[in-house]
Design a protein around this motif. Structure first.
Motif, mmCIF file in Angstrom:
data_model
loop_
_atom_site.group_PDB
_atom_site.id
_atom_site.type_symbol
_atom_site.label_atom_id
_atom_site.label_comp_id
_atom_site.label_asym_id
_atom_site.label_seq_id
_atom_site.Cartn_x
_atom_site.Cartn_y
_atom_site.Cartn_z
ATOM 1 N N VAL A 262 0.835 -1.201 0.000
ATOM 2 C CA VAL A 262 0.000 0.000 0.000
ATOM 3 C C VAL A 262 0.865 1.246 0.000
ATOM 4 O O VAL A 262 1.967 1.252 0.523
ATOM 5 C CB VAL A 262 -0.916 0.046 1.243
ATOM 6 C CG1 VAL A 262 -1.938 -1.053 1.163
ATOM 7 C CG2 VAL A 262 -0.113 -0.035 2.503
ATOM 8 N N GLU A 263 0.343 2.276 -0.636
ATOM 9 C CA GLU A 263 1.067 3.541 -0.607
ATOM 10 C C GLU A 263 0.635 4.303 0.645
ATOM 11 O O GLU A 263 -0.496 4.174 1.088
ATOM 12 C CB GLU A 263 0.776 4.361 -1.871
ATOM 13 C CG GLU A 263 -0.646 4.847 -2.052
ATOM 14 C CD GLU A 263 -1.588 3.791 -2.637
ATOM 15 O OE1 GLU A 263 -1.092 2.731 -3.024
ATOM 16 O OE2 GLU A 263 -2.783 4.038 -2.681
ATOM 17 N N GLU A 264 1.544 5.046 1.221
ATOM 18 C CA GLU A 264 1.245 5.728 2.478
ATOM 19 C C GLU A 264 0.535 7.037 2.216
ATOM 20 O O GLU A 264 1.079 8.123 2.421
ATOM 21 C CB GLU A 264 2.536 5.961 3.267
ATOM 22 C CG GLU A 264 2.998 4.755 4.019
ATOM 23 C CD GLU A 264 2.019 4.296 5.089
ATOM 24 O OE1 GLU A 264 1.648 5.116 5.930
ATOM 25 O OE2 GLU A 264 1.621 3.126 5.046
ATOM 26 N N THR A 265 -0.701 6.927 1.698
ATOM 27 C CA THR A 265 -1.514 8.127 1.520
ATOM 28 C C THR A 265 -2.673 8.079 2.481
ATOM 29 O O THR A 265 -2.930 7.058 3.093
ATOM 30 C CB THR A 265 -2.073 8.196 0.103
ATOM 31 O OG1 THR A 265 -2.708 6.950 -0.156
ATOM 32 C CG2 THR A 265 -1.002 8.455 -0.914
ATOM 33 N N LYS B 129 -8.412 -0.700 -0.142
ATOM 34 C CA LYS B 129 -7.727 -1.222 1.061
ATOM 35 C C LYS B 129 -8.498 -2.348 1.726
ATOM 36 O O LYS B 129 -8.209 -2.714 2.869
ATOM 37 C CB LYS B 129 -7.522 -0.091 2.087
ATOM 38 C CG LYS B 129 -6.959 1.180 1.533
ATOM 39 C CD LYS B 129 -5.554 1.004 1.065
ATOM 40 C CE LYS B 129 -5.052 2.303 0.463
ATOM 41 N NZ LYS B 129 -3.887 2.122 -0.392
ATOM 42 N N ASN B 132 -6.451 -4.989 3.405
ATOM 43 C CA ASN B 132 -5.275 -4.589 4.188
ATOM 44 C C ASN B 132 -5.515 -4.779 5.685
ATOM 45 O O ASN B 132 -6.644 -4.718 6.150
ATOM 46 C CB ASN B 132 -4.957 -3.110 3.932
ATOM 47 C CG ASN B 132 -4.296 -2.903 2.603
ATOM 48 O OD1 ASN B 132 -4.761 -3.402 1.587
ATOM 49 N ND2 ASN B 132 -3.205 -2.181 2.597
ATOM 50 N N GLN B 136 -1.006 -1.741 8.028
ATOM 51 C CA GLN B 136 -0.586 -1.361 6.676
ATOM 52 C C GLN B 136 -1.277 -0.083 6.211
ATOM 53 O O GLN B 136 -1.173 0.283 5.041
ATOM 54 C CB GLN B 136 -0.905 -2.505 5.713
ATOM 55 C CG GLN B 136 -0.053 -3.730 6.002
ATOM 56 C CD GLN B 136 -0.564 -4.956 5.306
ATOM 57 O OE1 GLN B 136 -1.757 -5.227 5.324
ATOM 58 N NE2 GLN B 136 0.328 -5.695 4.697
ATOM 59 N N SER B 138 -2.192 4.181 6.945
ATOM 60 C CA SER B 138 -1.728 5.383 7.651
ATOM 61 C C SER B 138 -2.736 5.709 8.762
ATOM 62 O O SER B 138 -3.839 5.135 8.801
ATOM 63 C CB SER B 138 -1.641 6.545 6.670
ATOM 64 O OG SER B 138 -2.935 6.876 6.224
ATOM 65 N N GLN B 141 -6.083 6.820 7.404
ATOM 66 C CA GLN B 141 -6.845 5.697 6.835
ATOM 67 C C GLN B 141 -7.443 4.851 7.951
ATOM 68 O O GLN B 141 -8.595 4.419 7.871
ATOM 69 C CB GLN B 141 -5.930 4.836 5.966
ATOM 70 C CG GLN B 141 -5.584 5.488 4.639
ATOM 71 C CD GLN B 141 -4.517 4.705 3.885
ATOM 72 O OE1 GLN B 141 -3.720 3.974 4.474
ATOM 73 N NE2 GLN B 141 -4.493 4.875 2.580
#
Lengths: 266, 349
Positions: A262-265, B129, B132, B136, B138, B141
């Protein structure tokens, strides 16, 4: 990129020392246990010898049974205790902590005699009384492991989140608490189990015969056979550890393999 | 989506040992309304929220949801969604499993659960996501998943306990706006607890300011800021200058040489008494002068600039000007200070 030579040197030295301390003695044991008659050649004679001794399987299965029961009983006792200490009874933690250290402070002889006479006679007359002793002996380790595992997760908030979403207490324990502390629970189980199958002093003092006491008796008959038996016991314990470790981490590995990076957005 | 419910809290008290966390706390939230409880640490706002959620017991008082006595019910039976400060996502579950948790324990059908999870993921824009794990994601999120999880059960009331405190400034604003959008879309009655006044003012229909376990004032953000009911509220909400002044008559006070009316919610004062006048920085006007008070600090805040003036008082006086107007003032400049308001709130010095 700058490489920290000192750091790598220290890691290298530590690894080498570990290899010397662990690998050399066990390699020597394995090699010795495989020696043939009069030290000539290498074969499995010594392993065949102890496997064919009377009581090998019965004592091994009894020890496994006792270890398994000790592990289960320990979890049944300590998981709810440690959970409650983290959720609402924090003030009692020092007391439980102290009680759990006692098996390390009290000499095994006193513990064996004291605890033996405190048990009902129908338990005293059964070899399964050892399960209770193994649970007591494992307490200092299992409590620490469970306590650390539960401290590593925000247990109170997780439980509150589960309850606010409508889950009952049993459902919360099964779906949230146990999985959150899974690492600690499997370690606690393994510690009790390993202690159960490997304990000698208490078993011997109480005149019971398990795999460990049988090993001591049988080892007096054959030097190379006793080394083969020790090597077998060690490898058997390692194999069990690996099986338990794989079993407890299987779900995590499966789930991780399904997800993408996953991208850290936000 | 769920229809909002009416939440009526009446005379709730709660003590922890000698500390009285809530003292006869009462609050009514109308269906679909978002009310923020704002106050300093230890004022009892989180205790009030936890009592509504069933995670804390009240010593006395009542909580009714659409006429139904909530205190008689267990936390698991209240149909309340809660979002915590620390996200509190279940670490062993994926995003989808977290969102579906409340539906699974309610034994909904697999089809309904799957449909609801998709709806919630779309609502918080996290469809990608779904598989996820929390670690994993942020922080932003994770909090959006926590919000989706709380809303998935179609709660009658949504409780948010400082949900933005653990996020950085930029993400906080973004999630704050998203919470408001989702709350308006779902029409869920919401109680939001925060110690951040900007957050409270930006998101709420009404803000309740708390102190010592009681509501000092509950009003719209605009009323709260412009017509504070008590000196505590005036001081807690927004930046305030406390300027030493003297009461001239029963209803008038002299502040920096100006005669101003005393606001009706001020503390009772006597003629000749030395008091502190509470003046907002935007009510301070400054002009360049050859002598007098000096500009000491200048803080650029984007569209506004805050200027600190040394007028020979114990504390600096702060004026807030548009950054365009503030350009003409440099540090060390002498200025005249005028108060552009007819009435001020005063408190004992």
């Amino acid at each position: 990129m700058k490489i920290n030579l000192t750091k790598y040197s220290l890691v290298g030295i530590a690894t080498l020392l570990a290899l010397i301390i662990f690998v050399v003695p066990y390699s020597a044991s394995i090699e010795y246990s495989l020696r043939g008659d009069f030290g000539k050649g290498h074969n499995l004679t010594n392993y065949y010898w102890f496997i064919h001794q009377d009581g090998f399987l019965s004592h091994l299965s009894l020890s496994l049974e006792l270890g398994l029961l000790a592990g289960i009983l320990n979890l049944l006792l300590m998981v709810p205790t440690a959970t409650m200490l983290h959720l609402s009874l924090q003030r009692y933690k020092p007391i439980v902590d102290f009680i759990c250290i006692l098996p390390l402070m009290i000499p095994v002889v006193s513990l064996a005699v004291g605890a033996e006479y405190s048990m009902p006679s129908f338990i005293q007359n059964s070899q399964f009384e050892l399960v209770f002793f193994f649970v007591i002996l494992a307490l200092p380790f299992t409590f620490r492991v469970l306590d650390s595992a539960l401290s590593a997760v925000p247990l109170k908030t997780l439980v509150e989140a589960s309850r606010s979403l409508g889950a009952s207490w049993p459902s919360t324990i099964i779906r949230v608490v146990l999985p959150a502390a899974r690492g600690g629970i499997s370690s606690a189980f393994f510690l009790s189990f390993a202690l159960g199958i490997g304990e000698y002093t208490m078993t011997s003092l109480l005149h019971w015969e398990t795999f460990t006491t049988w090993t001591v008796v049988i080892s007096q008959q054959n030097l190379l056979g006793s080394i083969a038996l020790s090597t077998f016991s060690f490898l058997f314990a390692v194999a069990l550890l690996v099986v338990i470790a794989i079993a407890t981490s299987r779900r995590k590995i499966r789930k991780n393999s399904e997800i993408q990076l996953v991208e850290e957005t936000v | 989506m769920s229809k909002g419910s009416e939440l009526v809290i009446t005379g709730i008290s709660r003590s922890f040992g000698a500390v009285r966390a809530l003292d006869q706390f009462s609050l009514t939230i109308t269906p679909g309304e978002l009310v923020c409880l704002l106050g300093p640490s230890g004022c009892g706002k989180t205790t009030a929220l936890r009592i509504v959620a069933g995670l804390e017991k009240a010593d006395s008082g009542s909580v009714f949801l659409d006429g139904e006595d909530l205190l008689a019910k267990d936390a698991a039976q209240r149909d309340i969604g809660m979002v915590f400060q620390s996200y509190s996502l279940f670490p062993n579950m994926t995003v989808a499993e977290n969102i579906s948790y409340g539906l699974k324990v309610r034994k909904h059908s697999k089809q309904k659960i799957s449909q609801r999870v998709d709806e919630m993921l779309e609502l918080v824009s996290l469809q990608s996501k779904i598989n996820n794990f929390p670690h994993q994601l942020s922080g932003g999120q994770q909090q959006r998943v926590a919000l989706a999880r709380a809303l998935a059960i179609e709660p009658r009331v949504l409780l948010l306990d400082e949900p933005l405190s653990a996020l950085d400034a930029q993400v906080r604003t973004q999630i704050r706006d998203e919470i408001r959008r989702i709350q308006l879309e779902s029409g869920t009655t919401t109680l939001f607890v925060t110690h951040d006044q900007e957050e409270a003012m930006a998101i709420s229909d009404r803000v309740g300011v708390m102190q010592h376990g009681r509501l000092e004032q509950i009003d719209s953000p605009n009323t709260l800021y412009n017509k504070p009911a008590t000196t505590f509220v005036a001081g807690f909400v927004g930046i305030t200058n406390y300027i030493p002044s003297v009461v001239e008559s029963k209803g008038e006070v002299q502040v920096l040489g100006q005669l101003l009316d005393i606001s009706e919610h001020s503390q009772a004062v006597k003629k000749g008494e030395e008091v502190r006048a509470m003046v907002r920085p935007e009510s301070i006007q400054i002009e360049k002068a050859s002598h007098g008070p000096t500009v000491i600090t200048k803080s650029f805040l984007g569209p506004m600039t805050r200027i600190g003036i040394d007028a020979g008082l114990k504390d600096l006086i702060y004026a807030e000007l548009s950054s365009k107007d503030a350009k003409k003032f440099e540090m060390g400049d002498h200025v005249t200070v005028t108060i552009k308001t007819d009435s001020v709130m005063v408190s004992h010095a």
